[in-house]
Design a protein around this motif. Structure first.
Motif, PDB file in Angstrom:
ATOM      1  N   MET A   1       0.836  -1.188   0.000  1.00  0.00           N
ATOM      2  CA  MET A   1       0.000   0.000   0.000  1.00  0.00           C
ATOM      3  C   MET A   1       0.881   1.252   0.000  1.00  0.00           C
ATOM      4  N   ARG A   2       0.607   2.185  -0.911  1.00  0.00           N
ATOM      5  CA  ARG A   2       1.401   3.397  -0.989  1.00  0.00           C
ATOM      6  C   ARG A   2       1.003   4.373   0.107  1.00  0.00           C
ATOM      7  N   THR A   3       1.993   5.055   0.652  1.00  0.00           N
ATOM      8  CA  THR A   3       1.731   6.080   1.652  1.00  0.00           C
ATOM      9  C   THR A   3       2.303   7.406   1.167  1.00  0.00           C
ATOM     10  N   ILE A   4       1.947   8.474   1.860  1.00  0.00           N
ATOM     11  CA  ILE A   4       2.415   9.810   1.508  1.00  0.00           C
ATOM     12  C   ILE A   4       3.504  10.207   2.492  1.00  0.00           C
ATOM     13  N   ASP A   5       4.687  10.542   1.984  1.00  0.00           N
ATOM     14  CA  ASP A   5       5.778  10.916   2.879  1.00  0.00           C
ATOM     15  C   ASP A   5       5.738  12.421   3.168  1.00  0.00           C
ATOM     16  N   GLU A   6       6.628  12.865   4.035  1.00  0.00           N
ATOM     17  CA  GLU A   6       6.638  14.264   4.470  1.00  0.00           C
ATOM     18  C   GLU A   6       6.884  15.226   3.307  1.00  0.00           C
TER      19      GLU A   6
ATOM     20  N   ILE B   1      -9.019   6.334   0.234  1.00  0.00           N
ATOM     21  CA  ILE B   1      -9.752   7.206   1.145  1.00  0.00           C
ATOM     22  C   ILE B   1      -9.040   7.332   2.486  1.00  0.00           C
ATOM     23  N   HIS B   2      -8.340   6.280   2.888  1.00  0.00           N
ATOM     24  CA  HIS B   2      -7.622   6.309   4.162  1.00  0.00           C
ATOM     25  C   HIS B   2      -6.646   7.472   4.225  1.00  0.00           C
ATOM     26  N   TYR B   3      -6.136   7.898   3.077  1.00  0.00           N
ATOM     27  CA  TYR B   3      -5.112   8.939   3.056  1.00  0.00           C
ATOM     28  C   TYR B   3      -5.619  10.295   2.571  1.00  0.00           C
ATOM     29  N   LEU B   4      -6.864  10.370   2.160  1.00  0.00           N
ATOM     30  CA  LEU B   4      -7.363  11.625   1.598  1.00  0.00           C
ATOM     31  C   LEU B   4      -8.218  12.373   2.601  1.00  0.00           C
TER      32      LEU B   4
ATOM     33  N   ILE C   1      -6.923  17.346  -1.864  1.00  0.00           N
ATOM     34  CA  ILE C   1      -5.702  16.569  -1.666  1.00  0.00           C
ATOM     35  C   ILE C   1      -5.549  15.536  -2.775  1.00  0.00           C
ATOM     36  N   MET C   2      -6.652  14.942  -3.204  1.00  0.00           N
ATOM     37  CA  MET C   2      -6.575  13.970  -4.286  1.00  0.00           C
ATOM     38  C   MET C   2      -6.040  14.633  -5.554  1.00  0.00           C
ATOM     39  N   LEU C   3      -6.524  15.825  -5.863  1.00  0.00           N
ATOM     40  CA  LEU C   3      -6.038  16.546  -7.033  1.00  0.00           C
ATOM     41  C   LEU C   3      -4.566  16.907  -6.878  1.00  0.00           C
ATOM     42  N   SER C   4      -4.175  17.213  -5.652  1.00  0.00           N
ATOM     43  CA  SER C   4      -2.780  17.553  -5.400  1.00  0.00           C
ATOM     44  C   SER C   4      -1.861  16.371  -5.672  1.00  0.00           C
ATOM     45  N   ILE C   5      -2.298  15.181  -5.285  1.00  0.00           N
ATOM     46  CA  ILE C   5      -1.493  13.981  -5.516  1.00  0.00           C
ATOM     47  C   ILE C   5      -1.306  13.753  -7.012  1.00  0.00           C
ATOM     48  N   LEU C   6      -2.369  13.956  -7.780  1.00  0.00           N
ATOM     49  CA  LEU C   6      -2.256  13.813  -9.229  1.00  0.00           C
ATOM     50  C   LEU C   6      -1.271  14.833  -9.791  1.00  0.00           C
ATOM     51  N   TRP C   7      -1.295  16.041  -9.241  1.00  0.00           N
ATOM     52  CA  TRP C   7      -0.385  17.099  -9.680  1.00  0.00           C
ATOM     53  C   TRP C   7       1.065  16.727  -9.377  1.00  0.00           C
ATOM     54  N   ILE C   8       1.309  16.121  -8.218  1.00  0.00           N
ATOM     55  CA  ILE C   8       2.662  15.739  -7.817  1.00  0.00           C
ATOM     56  C   ILE C   8       3.261  14.738  -8.799  1.00  0.00           C
ATOM     57  N   LYS C   9       2.419  13.857  -9.348  1.00  0.00           N
ATOM     58  CA  LYS C   9       2.914  12.796 -10.222  1.00  0.00           C
ATOM     59  C   LYS C   9       3.344  13.313 -11.593  1.00  0.00           C
ATOM     60  N   LYS C  10       2.955  14.542 -11.942  1.00  0.00           N
ATOM     61  CA  LYS C  10       3.294  15.070 -13.268  1.00  0.00           C
ATOM     62  C   LYS C  10       4.804  15.270 -13.415  1.00  0.00           C
TER      63      LYS C  10
END
Length: 224
Positions: A1-6, A207-210, A215-224
């Motif tokens: 499972m992927r997590t979000i780091d600092e 959902i556990h991390y959002l 925030i979901m849109l932000s994660i998509l932005w980070i992957k660009k």
């Protein structure tokens, strides 16, 4: 499972504080910076109308000021995250939901002022299923109104379940979690394909991390 780091959290914060509304910024501060819950509530109440419902663009794709069922659900989701229930805000919201529920059991949509303000085209369609999500929250929060829940049950009993569930049918699952009987849950589960089961498992993990859609849109932005 992927997590979000600092490092990612920092990027998310920067993105939301540059592009998000005050509500999203207050949510990020509360969940990631030990912010004040009351500050989130103050930002949320700005979207509540005098009739007790929520509108005014709390759903970003629907900017008309009218109270709507999706506006109510969005507010209830945030209030539930905060554990902020059984108060004046929710009392007024309860009254709006009960008042707006029609004899068939759901809340009519679209609102009368929809076309006077910007909106995404899908919000011109009916939104009947939203009542299942609202009733699930209300049951969880301890609302005691037999007539309201009987109307929702009637609507559910007369609804045709989709052949295959997508994300947008999630109100069924909120309803079944808090109000469903065993035979109703079985009826719903029998409709789920293997692909849908996998999809739902992925959604639960995400959902556990959002905190919210920002925030979901932000994660998509980070992957660009």
């Amino acid at each position: 499972m992927r997590t979000i780091d600092e490092k990612q959290i920092k990027k998310i914060k920067e993105f939301i504080f540059k592009n998000g509304r005050l509500l999203e910024r207050r949510l990020v501060s509360f969940f990631f910076e030990k912010g004040n819950k009351d500050d989130v509530i103050k930002a949320l109440v700005a979207y509540q109308n005098l009739d007790g419902g929520f509108g005014n663009g709390i759903e970003p794709d629907l900017l008309c000021p009218d109270s709507t069922a999706i506006g109510a659900e969005t507010a209830m989701y945030i209030l539930d995250l905060l554990g902020y229930v059984n108060n004046e805000i929710t009392d007024h919201l309860f009254n709006w939901i009960i008042k707006e529920q029609n004899e068939e059991g759901y809340i009519n949509h679209p609102p009368k002022n929809l076309y006077n303000y910007p909106f995404q085209e899908w919000w011109s369609n009916p939104d009947d299923l939203r009542i299942f999500a609202l009733s699930g929250f209300l049951k969880k929060w301890g609302l005691k109104d037999a007539t309201f829940f009987e109307k929702v049950k009637y609507f559910y009993s007369n609804s045709s379940l989709p052949k295959e569930f997508t994300f947008y049918e999630y109100p069924y699952f909120i309803y079944l979690k808090y109000l469903g009987k065993n035979k109703e849950k079985k009826r719903c589960n029998n409709k789920l394909s293997t692909n849908s089961q996998v999809f739902l498992k992925r959604i639960r993990n995400i959902i556990h991390y959002l905190v919210d859609i920002g925030i979901m849109l932000s994660i998509l932005w980070i992957k660009k």
